[in-house]
Structures are given as C-alpha cells and as structure tokens.
Design a protein around this motif. Structure first.
Motif, PDB file in Angstrom:
ATOM      1  N   SER A  29      44.992  40.619  40.516  1.00 17.60           N
ATOM      2  CA  SER A  29      45.010  40.250  39.244  1.00 17.60           C
ATOM      3  C   SER A  29      42.956  40.502  39.096  1.00 17.60           C
ATOM      4  O   SER A  29      42.360  39.870  40.116  1.00 17.60           O
ATOM      5  CB  SER A  29      45.874  38.980  38.949  1.00 17.60           C
ATOM      6  N   MET A  30      42.221  39.838  38.064  1.00 22.55           N
ATOM      7  CA  MET A  30      41.313  39.591  38.289  1.00 22.55           C
ATOM      8  C   MET A  30      40.583  37.765  38.814  1.00 22.55           C
ATOM      9  O   MET A  30      39.947  38.345  39.012  1.00 22.55           O
ATOM     10  CB  MET A  30      40.894  39.379  36.439  1.00 22.55           C
ATOM     11  N   PRO A  31      41.816  36.669  38.782  1.00 18.70           N
ATOM     12  CA  PRO A  31      40.831  36.158  38.968  1.00 18.70           C
ATOM     13  C   PRO A  31      41.068  36.245  40.202  1.00 18.70           C
ATOM     14  O   PRO A  31      39.976  35.108  41.242  1.00 18.70           O
ATOM     15  CB  PRO A  31      42.092  35.174  38.784  1.00 18.70           C
ATOM     16  N   ASP A  32      41.791  36.618  40.752  1.00 14.86           N
ATOM     17  CA  ASP A  32      41.476  37.201  42.873  1.00 14.86           C
ATOM     18  C   ASP A  32      39.832  37.713  43.159  1.00 14.86           C
ATOM     19  O   ASP A  32      39.179  36.544  43.910  1.00 14.86           O
ATOM     20  CB  ASP A  32      42.461  37.908  43.366  1.00 14.86           C
ATOM     21  N   ARG A  33      39.619  38.472  41.804  1.00 14.38           N
ATOM     22  CA  ARG A  33      38.150  39.091  42.441  1.00 14.38           C
ATOM     23  C   ARG A  33      36.863  37.728  42.030  1.00 14.38           C
ATOM     24  O   ARG A  33      36.119  37.732  42.707  1.00 14.38           O
ATOM     25  CB  ARG A  33      38.066  39.850  41.201  1.00 14.38           C
ATOM     26  N   VAL A  34      37.120  37.634  41.216  1.00 11.50           N
ATOM     27  CA  VAL A  34      36.181  36.464  40.320  1.00 11.50           C
ATOM     28  C   VAL A  34      36.177  34.947  42.374  1.00 11.50           C
ATOM     29  O   VAL A  34      35.179  35.084  42.136  1.00 11.50           O
ATOM     30  CB  VAL A  34      36.756  35.292  39.276  1.00 11.50           C
ATOM     31  N   LEU A  35      36.681  35.037  41.975  1.00  6.40           N
ATOM     32  CA  LEU A  35      36.694  33.979  43.560  1.00  6.40           C
ATOM     33  C   LEU A  35      36.164  34.714  44.659  1.00  6.40           C
ATOM     34  O   LEU A  35      35.650  33.727  45.425  1.00  6.40           O
ATOM     35  CB  LEU A  35      38.817  33.435  43.855  1.00  6.40           C
ATOM     36  N   ALA A  36      36.515  35.538  44.836  1.00  4.64           N
ATOM     37  CA  ALA A  36      36.164  36.715  46.120  1.00  4.64           C
ATOM     38  C   ALA A  36      34.649  36.728  45.872  1.00  4.64           C
ATOM     39  O   ALA A  36      33.579  36.272  46.706  1.00  4.64           O
ATOM     40  CB  ALA A  36      36.659  37.712  46.067  1.00  4.64           C
ATOM     41  N   THR A  75      30.154  32.421  37.542  1.00  5.44           N
ATOM     42  CA  THR A  75      31.551  32.127  37.809  1.00  5.44           C
ATOM     43  C   THR A  75      31.607  31.692  36.803  1.00  5.44           C
ATOM     44  O   THR A  75      32.835  31.822  36.206  1.00  5.44           O
ATOM     45  CB  THR A  75      31.475  31.272  39.343  1.00  5.44           C
ATOM     46  N   ILE A  76      30.918  30.815  35.920  1.00  3.77           N
ATOM     47  CA  ILE A  76      31.478  30.512  34.439  1.00  3.77           C
ATOM     48  C   ILE A  76      31.325  31.712  33.677  1.00  3.77           C
ATOM     49  O   ILE A  76      32.271  31.005  32.972  1.00  3.77           O
ATOM     50  CB  ILE A  76      30.465  29.470  33.971  1.00  3.77           C
ATOM     51  N   ALA A  77      30.378  32.195  33.803  1.00  4.85           N
ATOM     52  CA  ALA A  77      30.841  33.215  32.621  1.00  4.85           C
ATOM     53  C   ALA A  77      31.969  34.350  32.801  1.00  4.85           C
ATOM     54  O   ALA A  77      32.881  34.879  31.817  1.00  4.85           O
ATOM     55  CB  ALA A  77      29.312  34.107  32.956  1.00  4.85           C
ATOM     56  N   PHE A  78      32.510  34.519  34.736  1.00  2.76           N
ATOM     57  CA  PHE A  78      33.709  35.298  34.988  1.00  2.76           C
ATOM     58  C   PHE A  78      34.730  34.624  33.833  1.00  2.76           C
ATOM     59  O   PHE A  78      35.664  34.879  33.794  1.00  2.76           O
ATOM     60  CB  PHE A  78      33.492  35.973  35.824  1.00  2.76           C
ATOM     61  N   SER A  79      34.811  33.211  34.478  1.00  4.16           N
ATOM     62  CA  SER A  79      36.346  32.475  34.417  1.00  4.16           C
ATOM     63  C   SER A  79      36.548  32.434  32.701  1.00  4.16           C
ATOM     64  O   SER A  79      37.827  32.392  32.380  1.00  4.16           O
ATOM     65  CB  SER A  79      35.787  31.330  34.869  1.00  4.16           C
ATOM     66  N   LYS A  80      34.819  32.374  31.898  1.00  4.11           N
ATOM     67  CA  LYS A  80      34.885  32.374  30.479  1.00  4.11           C
ATOM     68  C   LYS A  80      35.640  33.143  29.981  1.00  4.11           C
ATOM     69  O   LYS A  80      36.248  33.111  28.665  1.00  4.11           O
ATOM     70  CB  LYS A  80      34.009  31.873  29.599  1.00  4.11           C
ATOM     71  N   ALA A  81      35.347  34.878  30.103  1.00  3.83           N
ATOM     72  CA  ALA A  81      35.704  36.104  29.934  1.00  3.83           C
ATOM     73  C   ALA A  81      37.516  35.552  30.349  1.00  3.83           C
ATOM     74  O   ALA A  81      38.183  36.556  29.497  1.00  3.83           O
ATOM     75  CB  ALA A  81      34.740  37.165  30.616  1.00  3.83           C
ATOM     76  N   ILE A  82      37.684  35.450  31.526  1.00  7.76           N
ATOM     77  CA  ILE A  82      39.427  35.373  32.133  1.00  7.76           C
ATOM     78  C   ILE A  82      39.827  34.730  30.463  1.00  7.76           C
ATOM     79  O   ILE A  82      41.006  35.391  29.486  1.00  7.76           O
ATOM     80  CB  ILE A  82      39.528  35.116  33.079  1.00  7.76           C
ATOM     81  N   GLU A  83      39.530  33.830  30.330  1.00 11.78           N
ATOM     82  CA  GLU A  83      40.215  32.933  29.435  1.00 11.78           C
ATOM     83  C   GLU A  83      39.780  32.697  28.222  1.00 11.78           C
ATOM     84  O   GLU A  83      41.607  32.834  27.305  1.00 11.78           O
ATOM     85  CB  GLU A  83      39.339  31.249  30.017  1.00 11.78           C
ATOM     86  N   ARG A  84      39.097  33.248  27.909  1.00 14.50           N
ATOM     87  CA  ARG A  84      38.780  33.272  26.374  1.00 14.50           C
ATOM     88  C   ARG A  84      38.706  35.057  25.578  1.00 14.50           C
ATOM     89  O   ARG A  84      38.850  35.340  24.428  1.00 14.50           O
ATOM     90  CB  ARG A  84      37.508  32.213  25.795  1.00 14.50           C
ATOM     91  N   GLY A  85      37.689  35.470  26.764  1.00 11.33           N
ATOM     92  CA  GLY A  85      38.225  36.595  26.232  1.00 11.33           C
ATOM     93  C   GLY A  85      36.608  37.215  25.408  1.00 11.33           C
ATOM     94  O   GLY A  85      36.508  38.027  24.992  1.00 11.33           O
TER      95      GLY A  85
END
Lengths: 94, 140
Positions: A29-36, A75-85
């Motif tokens: 999943s995408m959160p795995d990649r962001v955490l890595a 990290t902020i940008a990736f998680s925001k893109a996942i959460e809100r698109g």
C-alpha cells in the motif's frame, strides 16, 4: 576500537536502507512506501553524522539540517496527498 | 470531512521560523563556507512551501501579499544590475569589488558587492520555485 564501531554502524545503516528500498518497491500500500521513504531519510541523516565523525569534519552539519527539513516536508506532502488527494488547497472548507 | 491537524499547525508555526533563520544563515555564510544565494533561496522557498502545505493558498496570500513572479523579476534585475554597475566604473561586466570598512558596532567588516548579486540570485530562486510549486499543484 571506535573506528571499528563506526564502520560496523555504517554497514548496518546501509543494510537498513536496502531493506527500506525493498519495501518501497514491493510495498503493498501507499503508506508503506511513505514510511519507508521517511526511514531512508532518517538513516541518511545518521549515516552523514557517522561519516562526519569518521572524517573529523564539521562541513556536513548543514547537510544534515537540510536533509532533515526536506524529509520533514516530503513526509507531510506525501501523507497529505494520501489523506486528502490534493497537496496545496486553494481554499479550506472547514 | 473536517480533519484535525492541530499538531501539524502548531509544529509548523515554530519550524517555519527555524527554517527561515537557517536560510538567511546559509545566504550570509556563502563565499567562505558552504552556502550562497542559490541554496539559501532554496531553503527559504522550502519554508514558504511548508506554509502553503499546512495552510491553504488564500490564507498564506493574506499574510504574504507578494506576487512571487514579480519577486523573481526583481531578483534578476538586481543580479544583472550589480553586473552592469561595474561597467559604469570602466571595468568588465560582472566585476566584483570588496573592501574593509570600520563600522560603528561590528568593528572592521569586509563588505563586498557580491552580496548584491547573491541577493538577486536568492530572490530569483525563491520566486521561481514558489511559482512552480503553486502552478503544478493547481487542481482546476
């Protein structure tokens, strides 16, 4: 003695980064990649600190600061893109 | 859907000032240490990008009412102007000068015209990077 410890830690950091790269490629999943990616950033910072101890120089400390800032923003940008698109909103509705 | 991001906003309020201070320090430490206008401008623009990420465009525009395209234009004008200024003194284009001056508080300080050129480069980088980020993030 301390040289050997630093070298061993460098090898272990590189193994950690390789494992994180495997997780980025396979990652279900995408959160795995962001955490890595975040983990690679932290390990790079530690690697640069160890290298600057080995080389006995202070020239890399600014590199550490810049890497910390960039991995934080990434990290902020990736998680925001996942959460809100959307990354940068025009007008927040709430 | 309303999302609670109090932690992110509170952290950003402090971190932005740390990043801006670090950017100015990088800008001033150029020429003798690692640093200079280009990477100083990049760090400054990353602070602005963080502000745009955490808040939205309208809020940041209310607080920072600059047109970043005009900032880039002013930067290019400053950089080229510091080069043309040396032509007026009969030197080659982009010839820089420096000297030691006795200032009241700082003591003997080395002042140089390279700072003007670097300031132009930094303003250009800030304007261009923020404009690029805002343009490619447009979702309309």
């Amino acid at each position: 003695m301390i040289e050997t410890m630093l070298m061993v830690s460098l090898v272990l950091f590189s193994i950690t980064i390789s494992i994180a790269i495997i997780r980025i490629i396979l990652g279900p999943s995408m959160p795995d990649r962001v955490l890595a990616l975040d983990m690679i950033g932290v390990n790079l910072i530690a690697t640069i600190a160890v290298v600057s101890i080995i080389l006995k120089t202070k020239a890399f400390l600014e590199v550490i600061l810049i890497l910390g800032i960039l991995s934080f923003i990434g990290t902020i940008a990736f998680s925001k893109a996942i959460e809100r698109g959307v990354i940068v909103e025009r007008k927040r509705d709430g | 859907m309303k999302i609670n991001d109090v932690i992110l906003k509170t952290v950003t309020r402090i971190v932005v000032f740390i990043i801006l201070t670090f950017g100015v320090e990088l800008f001033l430490s150029g020429h003798n240490n690692p640093g200079g206008g280009f990477i100083g401008g990049l760090v400054l623009s990353s602070a602005f990008v963080l502000l745009y990420l955490v808040n939205d465009i309208e809020t940041v525009r209310k607080g920072i009412p600059f047109d970043f395209k005009k900032i880039a234009a002013i930067g290019v004008f400053l950089a080229v102007g510091s080069g043309v200024g040396s032509v007026l003194f009969g030197e080659n284009f982009l010839t820089q000068a420096f000297g030691h001056f006795d200032l009241p508080i700082f003591g003997v300080t080395e002042l140089s015209t390279v700072v003007l050129f670097e300031a132009g480069v930094a303003l250009t980088v800030v304007g261009v990077v923020v404009t690029i980020i805002l343009t490619i993030s447009e979702d309309v």
